[in-house]
Design an enzyme around this catalytic site. Structure first.
Site, short mmCIF file in Angstrom:
data_model
loop_
_atom_site.label_atom_id
_atom_site.label_comp_id
_atom_site.label_asym_id
_atom_site.label_seq_id
_atom_site.Cartn_x
_atom_site.Cartn_y
_atom_site.Cartn_z
N GLY A 42 0.78 -1.17 -0.14
CA GLY A 42 0.03 -0.13 0.15
C GLY A 42 0.86 1.14 0.00
N TYR A 43 1.96 1.26 0.89
CA TYR A 43 2.83 2.37 0.88
C TYR A 43 3.51 2.69 -0.62
CZ TYR A 43 5.76 5.59 3.48
OH TYR A 43 6.30 6.69 3.96
N CYS A 50 0.52 4.27 7.51
CA CYS A 50 1.45 3.09 7.48
C CYS A 50 1.51 2.59 9.13
CB CYS A 50 2.90 3.55 7.15
SG CYS A 50 4.08 2.61 7.33
N GLY A 51 1.48 1.42 9.00
CA GLY A 51 1.81 0.64 10.37
C GLY A 51 2.76 0.77 11.17
N HIS A 52 3.80 1.37 10.45
CA HIS A 52 5.25 1.59 11.29
C HIS A 52 5.33 3.00 11.41
CE1 HIS A 52 6.26 -2.63 11.53
NE2 HIS A 52 5.38 -2.77 10.44
N ARG A 100 -5.72 -7.80 9.68
CA ARG A 100 -4.77 -7.38 10.52
C ARG A 100 -5.21 -6.52 11.53
NH1 ARG A 100 -0.80 -3.11 7.38
NH2 ARG A 100 -0.96 -1.38 9.01
#
Length: 313
Positions: free
Chosen positions: A44-45, A120-122, A157
């Site tokens: 996705g990013y 973003c997951g990070h 997720r």
């Protein structure tokens, strides 16, 4: 429907983790396919950055993501696992989202429990929706899978570990609820070390994904043997092609700024060392020529006689 979901399920059932490099467009996907990977992952990013020029902060839309996924899956011969962000709305929006990804022919998607706009997951600042609402979204997605393509793989997720007051226990509880709601694979985003990965493997009752982001985020570098031992079935490297593209294009264009002719020679030489053939071969020109011979009038082949340019047959 295509059989990408069925093929992906066979790959996930193997005794070793399935390794998927991240790709952000049909070109990078074609390279991964040529290398010989069994499946690829649409980041996705990378999709957001390459398609619309914005970071993974909720700017890209569902049609843009699905368009990219469909084009990637059309270009490669292996199953595609695609990022579906947070489903682009509530549970009713998820119904259409999953239907569209199924129509795109991909093998799998993952849906997360972030609020909108997601990110973003990070990165810091993530938030998640209430667990009950998140479970409802996964139930909706599972129902669409069962109605439209039973072999389609649904990955659920949670980003609960990375929120301000997030805990690993909350994340584990959520993905177990998602599995109970019909998800095929669980995805705990953002474990911080090997001990947390081991706990996830012990406590989650279903197949597992590890998101290998490297220095981009909080998840650690871990060897594949350890992930296999801890029970992880799928390892995605989401920004592999995106970081590689940026790093290599920067290096080449930096050299180009100093001496364009020498840099172009170096780029040509580097490409020639790959086993993909010429650019025309790699892009599929020989197949186009075959279509012309099969379907166009015979006299249309006269355009090749005496014309200049690379031989694309």
């Amino acid at each position: 429907m295509t059989d990408t979901g069925a093929r992906l399920r066979e790959l996930l059932a193997r005794d070793e983790p399935l390794v998927c490099p991240g790709v952000h467009d049909p070109l990078t996907a074609a390279v991964a396919d040529a290398v010989g990977f069994d499946a690829v992952y649409m980041t996705g990013y990378g999709t957001s950055l390459s398609k619309i020029g914005y970071p993974d902060a909720g700017f890209i839309t569902m049609p843009e993501m699905i368009d990219n996924a469909a084009n990637i899956q059309e270009r490669v011969d292996v199953p595609l696992i695609a990022d579906a962000d947070n489903g682009y709305g509530n549970a009713t929006n998820v119904v259409r989202t999953v239907r569209e990804y199924v129509k795109a022919g991909v093998g799998a998607i993952h849906i997360e429990d972030q609020t909108f706009p997601k990110r973003c997951g990070h990165t810091k600042g993530r938030q998640v929706i209430p667990r009950e609402e998140a479970v409802g979204k996964i139930r909706a997605a599972a129902d669409v899978r069962d109605e439209r393509s039973e072999e389609f793989v649904l990955i659920a997720r949670t980003d609960a570990r990375g929120t301000g007051d997030g805990s690993l226990d909350e994340a584990i509880g959520r993905v177990n609820d998602f599995l109970d709601a019909g998800a095929d694979v669980a995805f705990v985003e953002g474990p911080t070390d090997g001990d947390e990965l081991r706990r996830i493997g012990e406590a989650v009752d279903g197949p597992l994904v590890y998101n290998f982001v490297g220095d981009l985020g909080s998840s650690p570098y871990v060897d594949l043997d350890s992930l296999d031992e801890w029970g992880f079935d799928l390892v995605i490297f989401p920004v592999a092609s995106t970081l590689s593209t940026i790093a290599n294009v920067y290096a080449d264009l930096d050299a180009f700024a100093e001496d364009p002719v020498a840099a172009m020679r170096g780029i040509d030489d580097a490409f020639g060392e790959t086993p993909v053939g010429s650019l025309h071969e790699f892009s599929g020109f020989p197949e186009v020529v075959e279509w012309e011979r099969e379907y166009l009038p015979e006299e249309d082949q006269d355009k090749y006689s005496g014309s200049l340019g690379d031989d694309v047959e």
